[in-house]
Design a protein around this motif. Sequence first.
Motif, short mmCIF file in Angstrom:
data_model
loop_
_atom_site.label_atom_id
_atom_site.label_comp_id
_atom_site.label_asym_id
_atom_site.label_seq_id
_atom_site.Cartn_x
_atom_site.Cartn_y
_atom_site.Cartn_z
N LEU A 56 -25.29 -11.61 14.33
CA LEU A 56 -26.19 -10.53 13.93
C LEU A 56 -27.10 -10.94 12.78
O LEU A 56 -28.23 -10.46 12.68
N VAL A 112 -29.93 -12.59 14.48
CA VAL A 112 -30.86 -11.61 15.03
C VAL A 112 -31.74 -11.06 13.91
O VAL A 112 -32.96 -10.92 14.08
N GLY A 155 -34.29 -13.50 13.22
CA GLY A 155 -35.28 -13.45 14.29
C GLY A 155 -36.29 -12.33 14.07
O GLY A 155 -37.49 -12.50 14.32
N SER A 199 -26.13 -2.79 12.21
CA SER A 199 -25.29 -3.54 13.15
C SER A 199 -23.94 -3.92 12.56
O SER A 199 -22.94 -3.93 13.27
#
Length: 165
Positions: free
Chosen positions: A89, A92, A95, A135
């Motif tokens: 996570l 991510v 990203g 998350s």
Amino acid sequence: MRPMNRLPRWLPRLVRELAKFGTVGGVAYVVQLAATNVLWLVLDAPPLVGQALGVLIATVVAFLGNRFWTFSHRARTGLAREYALFFVLNAVGLGIQLATLGTSVYILGLDGPLAQNIAGNVIGVGLGTLFRFWSYKRWVFPAPSEPAQDVEGGVAASARQPEPS
């Protein structure tokens, strides 16, 4: 009715979690800067190696701070599982940061230092941080499970107290 009584019951816990999350993130950022610069300036590590190792060290600090302080009241699902999910996570979130920066530079053509810092280090970090917080709460450190409900809306039979005889 006093204004504080109108606040949802979950709001104070959310504010505490956000404050702790921000504190852990700030500490991890300082650790990353210090580790990266030690690797570069003291150990003469190549730029990308120093940056990568500094981020890795900071990620470990962030995981430990979030697991044992920010979300210490949440369910435990296993150290290896939590650690793996945390790193995935985090990737991510990175990203999201890179996508924001890439959009600014390569699509909008805003490639000056100020634009890059705003896109990558303000907007990108902000969006990535919001994603990470959500998350982590959702998947890495989930809320403790509630007792199952029966069809009548009560607590499941296995969780009920025995009725007096």
